[in-house]
Design an enzyme around this catalytic site. Structure first.
Site, PDB file in Angstrom:
ATOM      1  N   ASP A   1       0.869  -1.174   0.000  1.00 32.76           N
ATOM      2  CA  ASP A   1       0.000   0.000   0.000  1.00 32.76           C
ATOM      3  C   ASP A   1       0.907   1.225   0.000  1.00 32.76           C
ATOM      4  O   ASP A   1       1.576   1.514   0.997  1.00 32.76           O
ATOM      5  CB  ASP A   1      -0.908  -0.001   1.229  1.00 32.76           C
ATOM      6  CG  ASP A   1      -1.942   1.109   1.179  1.00 32.76           C
ATOM      7  OD1 ASP A   1      -2.488   1.350   0.086  1.00 32.76           O
ATOM      8  OD2 ASP A   1      -2.212   1.724   2.228  1.00 32.76           O
TER       9      ASP A   1
ATOM     10  N   GLU B   1       5.186   5.008   3.283  1.00 30.61           N
ATOM     11  CA  GLU B   1       4.672   6.351   3.563  1.00 30.61           C
ATOM     12  C   GLU B   1       5.826   7.350   3.590  1.00 30.61           C
ATOM     13  O   GLU B   1       6.878   7.076   4.169  1.00 30.61           O
ATOM     14  CB  GLU B   1       3.919   6.364   4.903  1.00 30.61           C
ATOM     15  CG  GLU B   1       3.470   7.717   5.383  1.00 30.61           C
ATOM     16  CD  GLU B   1       2.594   8.444   4.374  1.00 30.61           C
ATOM     17  OE1 GLU B   1       2.876   9.627   4.104  1.00 30.61           O
ATOM     18  OE2 GLU B   1       1.631   7.839   3.851  1.00 30.61           O
TER      19      GLU B   1
ATOM     20  N   ASN C   1      10.400   7.990   0.035  1.00 25.84           N
ATOM     21  CA  ASN C   1       9.860   8.136  -1.311  1.00 25.84           C
ATOM     22  C   ASN C   1       9.880   6.769  -1.987  1.00 25.84           C
ATOM     23  O   ASN C   1      10.922   6.114  -2.031  1.00 25.84           O
ATOM     24  CB  ASN C   1      10.729   9.143  -2.079  1.00 25.84           C
ATOM     25  CG  ASN C   1      10.267   9.375  -3.499  1.00 25.84           C
ATOM     26  OD1 ASN C   1       9.934   8.437  -4.215  1.00 25.84           O
ATOM     27  ND2 ASN C   1      10.275  10.618  -3.923  1.00 25.84           N
TER      28      ASN C   1
ATOM     29  N   ASP D   1      -2.053  11.995  -2.629  1.00 28.52           N
ATOM     30  CA  ASP D   1      -2.031  13.462  -2.693  1.00 28.52           C
ATOM     31  C   ASP D   1      -2.303  13.920  -4.124  1.00 28.52           C
ATOM     32  O   ASP D   1      -1.611  13.488  -5.052  1.00 28.52           O
ATOM     33  CB  ASP D   1      -0.676  13.996  -2.240  1.00 28.52           C
ATOM     34  CG  ASP D   1      -0.435  13.774  -0.754  1.00 28.52           C
ATOM     35  OD1 ASP D   1      -1.426  13.654  -0.014  1.00 28.52           O
ATOM     36  OD2 ASP D   1       0.733  13.725  -0.338  1.00 28.52           O
TER      37      ASP D   1
ATOM     38  N   LYS E   1      -2.060  21.882  -8.576  1.00 28.83           N
ATOM     39  CA  LYS E   1      -1.420  22.806  -9.512  1.00 28.83           C
ATOM     40  C   LYS E   1      -0.639  22.045 -10.579  1.00 28.83           C
ATOM     41  O   LYS E   1       0.071  21.085 -10.278  1.00 28.83           O
ATOM     42  CB  LYS E   1      -0.488  23.755  -8.759  1.00 28.83           C
ATOM     43  CG  LYS E   1      -1.204  24.718  -7.827  1.00 28.83           C
ATOM     44  CD  LYS E   1      -0.222  25.656  -7.142  1.00 28.83           C
ATOM     45  CE  LYS E   1      -0.945  26.628  -6.215  1.00 28.83           C
ATOM     46  NZ  LYS E   1       0.011  27.542  -5.533  1.00 28.83           N
TER      47      LYS E   1
ATOM     48  N   ASP F   1     -10.908  10.386  -5.118  1.00 25.91           N
ATOM     49  CA  ASP F   1     -12.140  11.156  -5.302  1.00 25.91           C
ATOM     50  C   ASP F   1     -11.876  12.414  -6.127  1.00 25.91           C
ATOM     51  O   ASP F   1     -12.748  13.274  -6.241  1.00 25.91           O
ATOM     52  CB  ASP F   1     -12.754  11.525  -3.949  1.00 25.91           C
ATOM     53  CG  ASP F   1     -11.793  12.309  -3.073  1.00 25.91           C
ATOM     54  OD1 ASP F   1     -10.606  11.937  -3.026  1.00 25.91           O
ATOM     55  OD2 ASP F   1     -12.219  13.285  -2.424  1.00 25.91           O
TER      56      ASP F   1
END
Length: 209
Positions: free
Chosen positions: A35, A60, A87, A113, A117, A149
């Site tokens: 994940d 993470e 990363n 995330d 922009k 979403d």
């Protein structure tokens, strides 16, 4: 509110390598799910407790969340769960995938995330380089699950994966969820929030070919 962290920052060049699986899992031969962007890890804690026939690794980029997850690990009996900080590109690049090469059964990107922009789109987690690195550690037939979403982010992820010759989009009815990493259809905290607020969820599944 989720705190954005720039994955391209030099702070993430040093990573927490994934050790040999026999050092972190009680049974390293179980199917392995990753994940990527696991946040606090609550989704994986629940998954790993309810599905003892799978191993789970959460990656993470926010170190504090990984430290907190590892603290929780000390008081919980999750013998099939491991958390790695850094990363994802650097984790897979620097370890050369030695510990998990050809062992990954599936990967999930849950509500990553969005980096709205346009100048920040290069910070979005799914990029061609990462897909190439992941494909080297995935068995043929392994699956990638993407979910968000944010429609613009979904379109970006779909386009990026579809441009890779190593993955093919497959319909949901072709996936046996009873045999998947998440047979109970456990929801992340973000997914619960989105459903509660009646927002639309965009999701797709891709297979390593």
């Amino acid at each position: 509110m989720r705190q954005h962290v720039n994955p391209l920052s030099k702070n993430f060049f040093e990573i927490d390598p994934i050790p040999p699986l026999n050092q972190v899992f009680e049974n390293p031969k179980l199917p392995l799910h990753l994940d990527i962007g696991c946040a606090s890890g609550e989704f994986l804690f629940e998954l790993s407790l309810k599905n003892k026939n799978w191993n789970y690794i959460g990656i993470e980029i926010r170190e504090k969340l990984v430290l907190n997850a590892n603290l929780k690990m000390k008081s919980r009996e999750n013998k099939n769960l491991y958390f790695s900080f850094g990363n994802a590109n650097n984790i897979f690049n620097q370890t050369n995938n030695k510990s998990i090469i050809n062992l990954i059964t599936s990967i999930s990107f849950n509500f990553p995330d969005p980096w709205f922009k346009k100048k920040h789109h290069k910070r979005r987690v799914i990029q061609p380089k990462l897909l190439n690195l992941l494909s080297n550690s995935m068995k043929k037939g392994s699956l990638i699950f993407i979910k968000t979403d944010v429609r613009d982010l979904f379109d970006h992820m779909e386009l990026t994966i579809s441009e890779s010759i190593k993955f093919k989009k497959i319909p949901y009815q072709d996936v046996d969820f009873c045999e998947s990493f998440n047979p109970n259809r456990i929801q992340t905290n973000r997914e619960k929030y989105v459903i509660l607020n009646q927002l639309k969820i965009y999701e797709s599944i891709y297979k390593k070919i």
